[in-house]
Motif scaffolding. Structure first.
Motif, mmCIF file in Angstrom:
data_model
loop_
_atom_site.group_PDB
_atom_site.id
_atom_site.type_symbol
_atom_site.label_atom_id
_atom_site.label_comp_id
_atom_site.label_asym_id
_atom_site.label_seq_id
_atom_site.Cartn_x
_atom_site.Cartn_y
_atom_site.Cartn_z
ATOM 1 N N LYS A 117 52.298 -12.892 30.675
ATOM 2 C CA LYS A 117 52.049 -14.347 31.094
ATOM 3 C C LYS A 117 50.914 -14.435 31.881
ATOM 4 C CE LYS A 117 56.921 -15.718 30.771
ATOM 5 N NZ LYS A 117 58.265 -16.267 31.401
ATOM 6 N N ASP A 118 50.617 -13.568 32.710
ATOM 7 C CA ASP A 118 49.349 -13.691 33.266
ATOM 8 C C ASP A 118 48.113 -13.282 32.589
ATOM 9 O OD1 ASP A 118 49.442 -10.871 33.019
ATOM 10 O OD2 ASP A 118 49.279 -10.291 35.060
ATOM 11 N N ARG A 119 48.095 -13.259 31.359
ATOM 12 C CA ARG A 119 47.051 -12.959 30.586
ATOM 13 C C ARG A 119 46.759 -14.130 29.532
ATOM 14 N NH1 ARG A 119 45.149 -7.815 29.751
ATOM 15 N NH2 ARG A 119 43.554 -8.734 28.733
ATOM 16 N N ARG A 120 47.642 -15.240 29.775
ATOM 17 C CA ARG A 120 47.498 -16.308 28.785
ATOM 18 C C ARG A 120 46.865 -17.311 29.519
ATOM 19 N NH1 ARG A 120 54.308 -17.197 27.554
ATOM 20 N NH2 ARG A 120 54.634 -14.533 27.009
ATOM 21 N N ASP A 121 45.632 -17.711 28.819
ATOM 22 C CA ASP A 121 44.868 -18.967 29.385
ATOM 23 C C ASP A 121 45.345 -20.198 28.943
ATOM 24 O OD1 ASP A 121 43.895 -19.260 26.681
ATOM 25 O OD2 ASP A 121 42.072 -18.280 27.049
ATOM 26 N N ASP A 122 44.670 -21.249 29.336
ATOM 27 C CA ASP A 122 45.422 -22.552 29.090
ATOM 28 C C ASP A 122 45.293 -22.881 27.689
ATOM 29 O OD1 ASP A 122 45.559 -23.287 31.713
ATOM 30 O OD2 ASP A 122 43.725 -24.068 31.966
ATOM 31 N N LYS A 123 44.548 -22.454 26.878
ATOM 32 C CA LYS A 123 44.406 -22.521 25.368
ATOM 33 C C LYS A 123 45.547 -21.911 24.764
ATOM 34 C CE LYS A 123 40.269 -20.889 24.746
ATOM 35 N NZ LYS A 123 39.135 -20.404 24.041
ATOM 36 N N VAL A 124 45.937 -20.647 25.100
ATOM 37 C CA VAL A 124 46.907 -19.928 24.571
ATOM 38 C C VAL A 124 48.228 -20.601 25.110
ATOM 39 C CG1 VAL A 124 48.199 -17.639 24.641
ATOM 40 C CG2 VAL A 124 45.734 -17.837 24.467
ATOM 41 N N LYS A 125 48.357 -21.423 26.168
ATOM 42 C CA LYS A 125 49.427 -21.781 26.606
ATOM 43 C C LYS A 125 49.937 -23.030 25.637
ATOM 44 C CE LYS A 125 49.222 -20.241 31.465
ATOM 45 N NZ LYS A 125 49.063 -20.635 32.828
ATOM 46 N N THR A 126 48.716 -23.840 25.490
ATOM 47 C CA THR A 126 48.748 -25.050 24.584
ATOM 48 C C THR A 126 49.308 -24.898 23.120
ATOM 49 O OG1 THR A 126 46.928 -26.032 25.912
ATOM 50 C CG2 THR A 126 47.602 -27.072 23.725
ATOM 51 N N PHE B 204 52.554 -2.438 21.565
ATOM 52 C CA PHE B 204 52.106 -1.152 21.817
ATOM 53 C C PHE B 204 51.181 -0.950 22.793
ATOM 54 C CE2 PHE B 204 53.864 -0.952 17.501
ATOM 55 C CZ PHE B 204 54.728 0.215 17.665
ATOM 56 N N ASN B 205 50.355 -1.844 23.371
ATOM 57 C CA ASN B 205 49.144 -1.832 24.312
ATOM 58 C C ASN B 205 49.349 -2.732 25.593
ATOM 59 O OD1 ASN B 205 47.637 0.018 22.710
ATOM 60 N ND2 ASN B 205 46.919 -1.599 21.262
ATOM 61 N N ASP B 206 50.524 -3.523 25.551
ATOM 62 C CA ASP B 206 50.868 -4.288 26.636
ATOM 63 C C ASP B 206 50.177 -5.493 26.891
ATOM 64 O OD1 ASP B 206 53.094 -2.489 27.355
ATOM 65 O OD2 ASP B 206 51.547 -1.231 28.175
ATOM 66 N N ALA B 207 48.801 -5.665 26.164
ATOM 67 C CA ALA B 207 48.179 -6.719 26.555
ATOM 68 C C ALA B 207 47.056 -6.985 25.372
ATOM 69 C CB ALA B 207 47.271 -6.596 27.831
ATOM 70 N N PRO B 208 46.592 -8.021 25.023
ATOM 71 C CA PRO B 208 45.652 -8.420 23.970
ATOM 72 C C PRO B 208 44.352 -7.626 24.167
ATOM 73 C CG PRO B 208 45.784 -10.444 25.331
ATOM 74 C CD PRO B 208 46.776 -9.462 25.658
ATOM 75 N N ASP B 209 43.717 -7.095 23.071
ATOM 76 C CA ASP B 209 42.566 -6.370 23.049
ATOM 77 C C ASP B 209 41.482 -7.430 22.880
ATOM 78 O OD1 ASP B 209 42.623 -6.513 20.338
ATOM 79 O OD2 ASP B 209 42.519 -4.528 20.169
ATOM 80 N N GLU B 210 40.417 -7.003 22.596
ATOM 81 C CA GLU B 210 39.046 -7.969 22.092
ATOM 82 C C GLU B 210 39.338 -8.659 20.862
ATOM 83 O OE1 GLU B 210 34.447 -8.038 21.172
ATOM 84 O OE2 GLU B 210 35.360 -6.252 21.734
ATOM 85 N N LYS B 211 39.978 -7.853 19.726
ATOM 86 C CA LYS B 211 40.414 -8.383 18.506
ATOM 87 C C LYS B 211 41.208 -9.625 18.780
ATOM 88 C CE LYS B 211 39.148 -4.732 15.338
ATOM 89 N NZ LYS B 211 38.531 -3.782 16.395
ATOM 90 N N SER B 212 42.415 -9.350 19.305
ATOM 91 C CA SER B 212 43.226 -10.340 19.634
ATOM 92 C C SER B 212 43.041 -11.661 20.322
ATOM 93 C CB SER B 212 44.705 -9.703 20.400
ATOM 94 O OG SER B 212 45.279 -8.796 19.529
ATOM 95 N N ASN B 213 42.149 -11.206 21.118
ATOM 96 C CA ASN B 213 41.663 -12.444 22.136
ATOM 97 C C ASN B 213 40.581 -13.452 21.247
ATOM 98 O OD1 ASN B 213 42.466 -12.066 24.671
ATOM 99 N ND2 ASN B 213 41.018 -10.666 25.217
ATOM 100 N N ARG B 214 40.073 -12.681 20.119
ATOM 101 C CA ARG B 214 39.136 -13.327 19.191
ATOM 102 C C ARG B 214 40.090 -14.244 18.078
ATOM 103 N NH1 ARG B 214 34.487 -10.159 16.421
ATOM 104 N NH2 ARG B 214 34.152 -12.253 15.743
ATOM 105 N N LEU B 215 41.225 -13.617 17.694
ATOM 106 C CA LEU B 215 42.104 -14.517 16.718
ATOM 107 C C LEU B 215 42.669 -15.467 17.551
ATOM 108 C CD1 LEU B 215 45.455 -13.947 16.849
ATOM 109 C CD2 LEU B 215 44.641 -11.498 16.245
ATOM 110 N N LEU B 216 43.089 -15.198 18.903
ATOM 111 C CA LEU B 216 43.565 -16.356 19.586
ATOM 112 C C LEU B 216 42.719 -17.481 19.740
ATOM 113 C CD1 LEU B 216 45.468 -14.358 22.452
ATOM 114 C CD2 LEU B 216 46.571 -15.921 20.816
ATOM 115 N N ASP B 217 41.293 -17.339 19.982
ATOM 116 C CA ASP B 217 40.411 -18.412 20.145
ATOM 117 C C ASP B 217 40.198 -18.929 18.791
ATOM 118 O OD1 ASP B 217 39.753 -17.679 22.617
ATOM 119 O OD2 ASP B 217 37.958 -16.319 22.108
ATOM 120 N N PHE B 218 40.464 -18.409 17.634
ATOM 121 C CA PHE B 218 40.483 -19.000 16.267
ATOM 122 C C PHE B 218 41.463 -19.746 16.161
ATOM 123 C CE2 PHE B 218 41.255 -19.269 11.634
ATOM 124 C CZ PHE B 218 39.937 -19.211 11.109
ATOM 125 N N PHE B 219 42.664 -19.225 16.281
ATOM 126 C CA PHE B 219 43.895 -20.153 15.772
ATOM 127 C C PHE B 219 44.170 -21.173 17.112
ATOM 128 C CE2 PHE B 219 44.530 -16.521 13.304
ATOM 129 C CZ PHE B 219 45.013 -17.412 11.967
#
Length: 297
Positions: free
Chosen positions: A167-176, A106-121
């Protein structure tokens, strides 16, 4: 098909309460407030938002904004940076994968909350297959999600959420993390036991269903792999299974429904336009790849 989707979407919005939400449990409910917007199953706002995304609802529909922000605010745990049901099944990868999916759809890209959960997982997600293949950590006490065999649906839903990150918003950790999810799925050839190749690994995983809330089906997984352009011989058994379910009139049936869904998307064992659309997308993609590879050879 488009008209049918629009009609269902409008019925869903018509079923909102005065606050623009769906099926909010009262204060007297045994799960209030921790499970608010999560129960009742498949009727509360979280599940209804997933249904709307599965129906490809207009991302800019203003009626989405309030319920989505309400659910995100209520379920987000600021201390840990993930979505939770408090202490229950902490941490829950499927819940966070679904929330990431909603945010990115719905928002086309991860917000701050999503970026934090991505860091966690990215840091904590496990990929155990019948034994603890990595040293146990503090989350292994949650054996529902992190037992000797990591919950397969948790990995599928995390993968689904990542698949909707541009794809241009995925850092190396997310790609891994995405690659680890894919490798785990391929290890199970989409829906089969890694130890018994003939056995479907989870009950009813081989039955076509729509929408895909929590326990989806093998078609959802193939569809996500297609989105990420994954090619592997390990997909062949699942692709052949999908082909075998095609009816003589070129459609696919709905084989399993979710209880208590807010609105009907079709009858069981009858041709289903939503399942058929997804099946055609998957087979068109992979058959084209096979054709191109044959021509190249």
């Amino acid at each position: 098909m488009l008209k049918e989707k629009k009609n269902i979407i409008e019925r869903i919005f018509d079923s909102r309460d005065d606050n623009g939400l769906w099926k909010v449990i009262p204060k007297t409910h045994k799960h209030y407030p921790d499970y608010m917007h999560y129960v009742p199953n498949y009727k509360a706002s979280l599940w209804t938002l997933i249904l709307l995304a599965e129906l490809e609802c207009d991302k800019d529909d203003v009626r989405i904004k309030k319920p989505l922000e309400t659910v995100k605010t209520h379920l987000f745990d600021e201390e840990h940076g993930i979505y939770t049901l408090k202490e229950d099944h902490f941490p829950i990868p499927c819940l966070n994968g679904n929330m990431l999916y909603l945010d990115c759809y719905f928002n086309d890209a991860p917000d701050e909350k999503s970026n934090r959960l991505l860091d966690f997982f990215c840091k904590n997600q496990r990929f155990d297959d019948g034994k603890y293949e990595e040293p146990k950590n503090q989350f292994c006490t949650n054996t529902s999600c992190y037992g000797k065999h990591t919950c397969y649906w948790g990995i599928v839903k995390l993968f689904k959420g990542i698949s909707f990150i541009p794809k241009d918003r995925r850092d190396d950790k997310v790609k891994t993390l995405k690659e680890r999810c894919i490798n785990f799925i391929l290890k199970h050839r989409v829906c089969y036991s890694s130890r018994n190749p003939e056995k479907v690994m989870i009950n009813k995983l081989d039955l076509l269903t729509f929408p895909n809330f929590y326990k989806g089906d093998f078609l959802e997984i193939l569809w996500l792999l297609k989105r990420e352009e994954v090619e592997s011989e390990k997909l062949i058994p699942a692709i052949e299974l999908l082909k075998s379910k095609k009816t003589k009139d070129g459609k696919w049936p709905l084989e399993r429904t979710m209880n208590n869904m807010v609105t009907s998307v079709g009858k069981v064992n009858a041709p289903n336009p939503f399942v058929t659309q997804r099946a055609n997308e998957v087979l068109t993609y992979y058959e084209k790849k096979v054709s191109n590879n044959t021509q190249t050879a």
